[in-house]
Scaffold this motif. Structure first.
Motif, short mmCIF file in Angstrom:
data_model
loop_
_atom_site.label_atom_id
_atom_site.label_comp_id
_atom_site.label_asym_id
_atom_site.label_seq_id
_atom_site.Cartn_x
_atom_site.Cartn_y
_atom_site.Cartn_z
N LYS A 168 -26.80 4.65 -34.62
CA LYS A 168 -28.05 4.98 -33.91
C LYS A 168 -29.04 5.72 -34.81
O LYS A 168 -30.26 5.57 -34.65
CB LYS A 168 -27.72 5.85 -32.69
CG LYS A 168 -26.80 5.18 -31.68
CD LYS A 168 -27.50 4.02 -31.02
CE LYS A 168 -26.62 3.36 -29.97
NZ LYS A 168 -26.11 4.29 -28.96
N GLN A 228 -32.87 4.55 -35.48
CA GLN A 228 -34.04 5.39 -35.28
C GLN A 228 -34.92 5.44 -36.53
O GLN A 228 -36.14 5.44 -36.44
CB GLN A 228 -33.61 6.81 -34.89
CG GLN A 228 -34.77 7.72 -34.53
CD GLN A 228 -35.61 7.18 -33.39
OE1 GLN A 228 -35.09 6.86 -32.32
NE2 GLN A 228 -36.93 7.07 -33.60
N GLU A 250 -34.33 -0.68 -27.24
CA GLU A 250 -33.24 0.06 -27.86
C GLU A 250 -31.98 -0.78 -27.70
O GLU A 250 -31.81 -1.48 -26.70
CB GLU A 250 -33.04 1.42 -27.17
CG GLU A 250 -34.21 2.38 -27.35
CD GLU A 250 -33.94 3.71 -26.68
OE1 GLU A 250 -32.76 4.12 -26.62
OE2 GLU A 250 -34.91 4.33 -26.21
N ARG A 277 -37.47 0.62 -24.87
CA ARG A 277 -37.62 1.77 -25.75
C ARG A 277 -38.63 2.75 -25.15
O ARG A 277 -39.68 2.36 -24.67
CB ARG A 277 -38.07 1.31 -27.15
CG ARG A 277 -38.08 2.43 -28.17
CD ARG A 277 -38.24 1.89 -29.57
NE ARG A 277 -37.10 1.09 -29.99
CZ ARG A 277 -35.91 1.58 -30.36
NH1 ARG A 277 -35.71 2.88 -30.33
NH2 ARG A 277 -34.94 0.78 -30.73
#
Length: 492
Positions: free
Chosen positions: A315, A319, A459, A490
Motif C-alpha cells: 500500500k 500511495q 484504490e 479513491r
C-alpha cells in the motif's frame, strides 16, 4: 534368424554412424557442466506429461544451478542454459543465434508470425514493420490508449466495494480492444456481458496454449486441446469458429481501408503489410494478427494485472505512485487525458512496472538455436544445433547481479542511480538485440496510461499474499489463482 541378425546389425551400424557423424557435437557437449535436472526416462516423461504449473516447476529446476553455463538434455535435444548477462548479450546479438530451434519452428504450423516464424520469414516481415514503431507512431496512438482506458474505468464502476474479482479479464479486454483499434478494427469487448467477454478471451488463451504445447508435444493437434478443455461442446465449437471469422474480419477490414498506392504513408504496420508491394497473402496476415494479439495480451495485460496485484499488497508503494500522479495531473477524481509528454513524467510508475516485470516476467525463458559454433562462458564452445536458453525468470533474481534481496519487491532498484550499476543484460523482459520485442515502447506506454487512469480513480486491495501465489506457464507465466483484487473509489 538371419533376418533378425541383419536387422540388429543394421540398427547397430546406424547408431554407430549417427554418433560418428555427430562426434564433434557430443564432444563439445561433454565439456559443458551438467544441470541437476533429471533427464532420465522418468524425467522426460514427467516433463512431457506436465500441466502448465508443473511445466514451470520442471523448467525452473533445470535452470536452478550455480554455473554460468550448464546443459541439460530432453531426449536428443541439447539445451545450454546461459545464466550470465555477458553470455545473454552474446546470444541476443550474435547472428549464430537469431533463429528459433526446430521444435519451435514445428509450432509454426499454428503460428507463423514474427514471434514464432523462421529466420527469413522474420527478417522480411520485420523490415516492413520497423518504420511503424517509432516515436511518431507512438504519439499517434495516444488518443486510442486514453479513450480505451476510460472505458475500463467506467466498466469497473459496478465492482466498487464488491467481492474480489480477476482483473486480468478486464485488462485483457482493454488491451485487445486497444490493439485492435490501433489496427483500424473497432470492436466492443469491454462492455460485453462478462460471460461472453470471458469466452472470447478464453478463445485466445487456448490458441496460446496450443502454440506452446506443440513446441514440446508436437503430436498434439489443436482439436485435442479444445476437446479436453473444460468448456462445453457448444462453447468449444463457437470458439474455434469465432477465431477464424474474427481474424478474417480484421484482414478484410484492413484491406478495405488501405489504398495500395506505394507512396501512401500508412497509419499502422498492418496497413503497410496489406500493400501490394509487400506481397503478403491472407495466410501470412492472419499469422501476424495472431502474433500482435498474442504479444499485446501477454505483455500488457499480464504485466498490468500483476502490477495492480502487487500494489494491492504494498500500500505504501501504491500511495507513492498516486502521489506522483497528483503531482503530474493534480488531485482530481476525473481520469486525466495523458499526453505523450506526461508519460515520460511518470518515472516512479515506470520503476514499479519494471520491478514487477523483473520479479514476474511474462516470458520466463527464451530459446534460440545455434546455427554456427559460438563460445559462451569464455571457454565453452556450443555446438551447432544446440538450443541455448536464457532463463529470464532466474536471471532477474540472480543475487550476483541484484543483491541478497533479489527476490524482494523494491522499485528503487530502477532509480536512475541504482539501475546504472546493473548489467544491462541482467534485465531483459522484452529480450534485447535485433530480435527483441518490436513493440516494447508501445507496451510500456500502454501500461503506464492504463495504470495511471486506474489508480487516479480507484484504490486497490487484495486478500492474496505474494508468497502464496502459484504460477503456471503456457507461452507466458501467469498466476494460477487469478489476479484477484478489490477496488473502492479513491478518496480526495
Amino acid at each position: 534368424m538371419i533376418v533378425l541378425e541383419i536387422l540388429i546389425f543394421t540398427i547397430i551400424f546406424w547408431i554407430i554412424k549417427y554418433f560418428w557423424d555427430n562426434r564433434r557435437f557430443y564432444y563439445l557437449a561433454s565439456k559443458i557442466p551438467t544441470s541437476a535436472f533429471d533427464f532420465s526416462f522418468s524425467g522426460i516423461y514427467n516433463f512431457l506429461t506436465a500441466d502448465t504449473k508443473m511445466m514451470l516447476k520442471l523448467v525452473n529446476e533445470s535452470f536452478d544451478n550455480e554455473s554460468d553455463i550448464a546443459k541439460t538434455w530432453l531426449g536428443h535435444i541439447l539445451f545450454v542454459i546461459a545464466n550470465h548477462p555477458d553470455d545473454i548479450k552474446t546470444i541476443f546479438n550474435a547472428k549464430q543465434c537469431y533463429d528459433k530451434p526446430s521444435f519451435v519452428k514445428f509450432s509454426a504450423k499454428i503460428e507463423k508470425g514474427s514471434l514464432f516464424g523462421e529466420l527469413e520469414y522474420w527478417r522480411s516481415h520485420r523490415k516492413v514493420m520497423n518504420p511503424f514503431f517509432g516515436y511518431q507512431s507512438l504519439r499517434a496512438v495516444i488518443p486510442i490508449f486514453n479513450d480505451k482506458s476510460k472505458v475500463l474505468i467506467k466498466s469497473l464502476e459496478c465492482m466498487v466495494d464488491k467481492e474480489a474479482f480477476n482483473i486480468f479479464h478486464n485488462m485483457t479486454a482493454l488491451t485487445l480492444e486497444t490493439i485492435l483499434k490501433v489496427m483500424e478494427y473497432d470492436v466492443d469487448i469491454q462492455n460485453q456481458e462478462a460471460k461472453s467477454r470471458d469466452v472470447f478471451i478464453k478463445n485466445l488463451e487456448n490458441f496460446t496454449t496450443v502454440a506452446f504445447l506443440r513446441m514440446f508435444k508436437p503430436w498434439l493437434h489443436p482439436k485435442i486441446i479444445f476437446e479436453n478443455s473444460s468448456l462445453s461442446k457448444i462453447q468449444r465449437h463457437a470458439m474455434s469458429n469465432s477465431a477464424i471469422s474474427f481474424t478474417e474480419d480484421i484482414i478484410k477490414n484492413i484491406r478495405s481501408k488501405t489504398n495500395n498506392n506505394e507512396d501512401e504513408k500508412h497509419k499502422s504496420f498492418m496497413q503497410a503489410m496489406v500493400n501490394q508491394k509487400n506481397n503478403l497473402n491472407d495466410d501470412e496476415l492472419k499469422h501476424e494478427v495472431h502474433t500482435v494479439v498474442l504479444a499485446a495480451q501477454d505483455t500488457s495485460a499480464i504485466s498490468s494485472s500483476m502490477t495492480l496485484l502487487v500494489l494491492a499488497v504494498f500500500k505504501d508503494v501504491q500511495q507513492r505512485v498516486v502521489d506522483e500522479l497528483y503531482q503530474v495531473f493534480g488531485k482530481t477524481r476525473d481520469t486525466p487525458y495523458i499526453e505523450f509528454e506526461n508519460v515520460n513524467e511518470l518515472v516512479y510508475l515506470e520503476m514499479v512496472i519494471n520491478e514487477v516485470m523483473r520479479l514476474y516476467p511474462v516470458v520466463p525463458f527464451v530459446v534460440r538455436q545455434v546455427d554456427e559454433e559460438i563460445v559462451l562462458g569464455h571457454k565453452y564452445t556450443i555446438p551447432v544445433k544446440a538450443a541455448v536458453v536464457v532463463p529470464i525468470s532466474r536471471v532477474h533474481k540472480n543475487k550476483k547481479f541484484w543483491g541478497d534481496d533479489a527476490e524482494e519487491f523494491n522499485p528503487e532498484r530502477f532509480s536512475k542511480e541504482n539501475f546504472s550499476k546493473i548489467h544491462p543484460y541482467a534485465f531483459v523482459p522484452f529480450t534485447k538485440g535485433p530480435r527483441m520485442c518490436l513493440g516494447y515502447r508501445y507496451a510500456m506506454m500502454l501500461m503506464k496510461i492504463q495504470l495511471a487512469n486506474f489508480l487516479m480513480r480507484y484504490e486497490v486491495d487484495t486478500n492474496l499474499k505474494l508468497e502464496e501465489l502459484e504460477f503456471g506457464v503456457q507461452v507466458t507465466m501467469t498466476v494460477c489463482q487469478g489476479y484477484m483484487i478489490k477496488i473502492r473509489d479513491r478518496k480526495y
